[in-house]
Design an enzyme around this catalytic site. Structure first.
Site, PDB file in Angstrom:
ATOM      1  N   SER A 134       0.677  -1.175  -0.057  1.00  0.00           N
ATOM      2  CA  SER A 134       0.108   0.037   0.009  1.00  0.00           C
ATOM      3  C   SER A 134       1.001   1.203   0.072  1.00  0.00           C
ATOM      4  CB  SER A 134      -0.950  -0.151   1.318  1.00  0.00           C
ATOM      5  OG  SER A 134      -1.451   1.282   1.511  1.00  0.00           O
ATOM      6  N   TYR A 147      -2.086  -0.725  10.802  1.00  0.00           N
ATOM      7  CA  TYR A 147      -2.250  -1.149   9.492  1.00  0.00           C
ATOM      8  C   TYR A 147      -0.617  -0.477   8.706  1.00  0.00           C
ATOM      9  CZ  TYR A 147      -3.669  -1.043   4.584  1.00  0.00           C
ATOM     10  OH  TYR A 147      -3.692  -1.222   3.064  1.00  0.00           O
TER      11      TYR A 147
HETATM   12  N1  LIG Z   1      -8.742  -0.094  -0.999  1.00  0.00           N
HETATM   13  C1  LIG Z   1      -7.755   0.492  -0.659  1.00  0.00           C
HETATM   14  O1  LIG Z   1      -7.748   1.663  -0.658  1.00  0.00           O
HETATM   15  C2  LIG Z   1      -6.337   0.036  -0.723  1.00  0.00           C
HETATM   16  C3  LIG Z   1      -5.022   0.689  -0.792  1.00  0.00           C
HETATM   17  C4  LIG Z   1      -4.009   0.247  -0.879  1.00  0.00           C
HETATM   18  C5  LIG Z   1      -3.825  -1.204  -0.475  1.00  0.00           C
HETATM   19  N2  LIG Z   1      -4.792  -1.940  -0.435  1.00  0.00           N
HETATM   20  C6  LIG Z   1      -4.711  -3.505  -0.153  1.00  0.00           C
HETATM   21  O2  LIG Z   1      -5.214  -3.989  -1.206  1.00  0.00           O
HETATM   22  C7  LIG Z   1      -5.509  -5.473  -0.648  1.00  0.00           C
HETATM   23  C8  LIG Z   1      -7.069  -5.514  -1.148  1.00  0.00           C
HETATM   24  O3  LIG Z   1      -7.895  -4.615  -0.430  1.00  0.00           O
HETATM   25  P1  LIG Z   1      -9.312  -4.313  -0.974  1.00  0.00           P
HETATM   26  O4  LIG Z   1      -9.481  -2.778  -1.108  1.00  0.00           O
HETATM   27  O5  LIG Z   1      -9.665  -4.965  -2.177  1.00  0.00           O
HETATM   28  O6  LIG Z   1     -10.309  -4.685   0.326  1.00  0.00           O
HETATM   29  P2  LIG Z   1     -11.381  -5.459   0.313  1.00  0.00           P
HETATM   30  O7  LIG Z   1     -12.439  -4.954  -0.626  1.00  0.00           O
HETATM   31  O8  LIG Z   1     -11.852  -5.017   1.858  1.00  0.00           O
HETATM   32  O9  LIG Z   1     -11.284  -7.109   0.198  1.00  0.00           O
HETATM   33  C9  LIG Z   1     -10.348  -7.679   1.256  1.00  0.00           C
HETATM   34  C10 LIG Z   1     -10.293  -9.067   0.742  1.00  0.00           C
HETATM   35  O10 LIG Z   1      -9.401  -9.572   1.611  1.00  0.00           O
HETATM   36  C11 LIG Z   1     -10.074 -11.091   2.262  1.00  0.00           C
HETATM   37  N3  LIG Z   1     -10.016 -10.969   3.763  1.00  0.00           N
HETATM   38  C12 LIG Z   1      -9.684 -10.220   4.693  1.00  0.00           C
HETATM   39  N4  LIG Z   1      -9.662 -10.860   5.883  1.00  0.00           N
HETATM   40  C13 LIG Z   1      -9.517 -11.959   5.629  1.00  0.00           C
HETATM   41  C14 LIG Z   1      -9.234 -13.355   6.446  1.00  0.00           C
HETATM   42  N5  LIG Z   1      -9.048 -13.424   7.800  1.00  0.00           N
HETATM   43  N6  LIG Z   1      -8.962 -14.591   5.864  1.00  0.00           N
HETATM   44  C15 LIG Z   1      -9.161 -14.450   4.415  1.00  0.00           C
HETATM   45  N7  LIG Z   1      -9.314 -13.395   3.830  1.00  0.00           N
HETATM   46  C16 LIG Z   1      -9.397 -12.061   4.263  1.00  0.00           C
HETATM   47  C17 LIG Z   1     -11.769 -10.589   2.122  1.00  0.00           C
HETATM   48  O11 LIG Z   1     -12.334 -11.711   1.900  1.00  0.00           O
HETATM   49  P3  LIG Z   1     -13.441 -12.308   2.934  1.00  0.00           P
HETATM   50  O12 LIG Z   1     -14.003 -11.141   3.570  1.00  0.00           O
HETATM   51  O13 LIG Z   1     -14.413 -13.053   2.093  1.00  0.00           O
HETATM   52  O14 LIG Z   1     -12.749 -13.081   4.112  1.00  0.00           O
HETATM   53  C18 LIG Z   1     -11.459  -9.733   0.754  1.00  0.00           C
HETATM   54  O15 LIG Z   1     -11.753 -10.708  -0.390  1.00  0.00           O
HETATM   55  C19 LIG Z   1      -5.197  -5.463   0.746  1.00  0.00           C
HETATM   56  O16 LIG Z   1      -4.099  -5.908   1.079  1.00  0.00           O
HETATM   57  C20 LIG Z   1      -5.340  -3.788   1.225  1.00  0.00           C
HETATM   58  O17 LIG Z   1      -4.416  -3.601   2.343  1.00  0.00           O
HETATM   59  C21 LIG Z   1      -6.119  -1.288  -0.503  1.00  0.00           C
END
Ligand SMILES: NC(=O)c1ccc[n+]([C@@H]2O[C@H](COP(=O)([O-])OP(=O)(O)OC[C@H]3O[C@@H](n4cnc5c(N)ncnc54)[C@H](OP(=O)(O)O)[C@@H]3O)[C@@H](O)[C@H]2O)c1
Length: 227
Positions: A134, A147
């Site tokens: 991130s 985080y």
């Molecule tokens: N959105 C942003 O602004 C942003 C920015 C920079 C980096 N990121 C990173 O990008 C990645 C994806 O984020 P996103 O924005 O797509 O988030 P999201 O829409 O909240 O999706 C998160 C995913 O992680 C899975 N997950 C969470 N806890 C889990 C657990 N205990 N066991 C298994 N799976 C789990 C969830 O699946 P379930 O709920 O089905 O378990 C979901 O598929 C993350 O690593 C995040 O830190 C996000």
């Protein structure tokens, strides 16, 4: 495109878009997440394989890698995408559980999966591991220390992994997306990246020419100025 990909966090957001794009390109994909209903929908929609796992449990982490490997034959590409920032809190208000949950999912799980994948990839002298970090790992923010700490940890781990893996001809990439409009945060952020766009940049890294390894890629929405 016969290569196989294991994607974590496939049920929502960036991971879900990744599975859709990779399947459309002909990759054989195995996805995981906790939400079995969403996983079944994704399998029906894209033809991917997958199974549920809670990545906060280290035994389930190792077991889901084994399941992905069995289903795919071998894991050519691992994308450690699952992550969360479930509770933002000032340092004085952090609960032990906040640290433990985020350590388990944001740092320990990708480290364990990288270990399992690298053992196999080293034997074949080929493969690619992508860790989704991130832009928070390039900056700092009040109320984000948990985080921030885990993503800085993942950045450090990935930098070391890059050096170890290149000795056995395995590519490693750290991607640093900026704000993306997913379920990651409760409020809508239409000015942020679309999850499709964030996923496309990861696909770009794994479809680079064979003689190219992208070690790190940082990308943001234009509105973001945290650099
Ligand atoms: N959105 C942003 O602004 C942003 C920015 C920079 C980096 N990121 C990173 O990008 C990645 C994806 O984020 P996103 O924005 O797509 O988030 P999201 O829409 O909240 O999706 C998160 C995913 O992680 C899975 N997950 C969470 N806890 C889990 C657990 N205990 N066991 C298994 N799976 C789990 C969830 O699946 P379930 O709920 O089905 O378990 C979901 O598929 C993350 O690593 C995040 O830190 C996000």
């Amino acid at each position: 495109m016969n290569r196989t990909v294991f994607v974590t966090g496939a049920t929502r957001g960036i991971g879900r878009e990744l599975v859709k794009q990779l399947a459309a390109l002909g990759f054989h994909v195995f996805g995981t997440g906790r939400d079995e209903v969403r996983l079944e929908e994704l399998k029906a929609e894209t033809g991917c394989m997958g199974a549920g796992a809670d990545l906060s449990d280290p035994e389930q982490v190792v077991d889901i890698y084994r399941q992905a490997k069995n289903a795919l034959g071998q894991v050519d590409i691992l994308i450690n995408n699952a992550g969360l920032n479930n509770r933002k809190a000032a340092v004085v208000n952090i609960q032990l559980d906040d640290w433990e949950q985020q350590y388990a999912v944001n740092l320990r799980a990708p480290m364990l999966l990288s270990r399992e994948a690298l053992k196999d990839m080293a034997g074949r002298k080929s493969g690619h591991i992508v860790n989704v970090v991130s832009t928070i790992a390039k900056t700092s923010q009040p109320n984000y220390s948990t985080y921030c700490t885990m993503k800085y940890g993942l950045m450090g781990f990935t930098k070391c992994l890059i050096k170890e893996a290149r000795e056995v001809n395995v590519k490693v990439t750290a991607v640093y997306p900026g704000g993306t409009d997913t379920d990651f945060r409760p409020e809508d952020r239409p000015e942020y990246l679309l999850p499709e766009s964030a996923a496309k940049m990861i696909v770009h890294c794994i479809t680079a020419p064979d003689d190219v390894v992208v070690h790190d890629l940082t990308y943001r929405p234009l509105v973001e100025s945290n650099f």
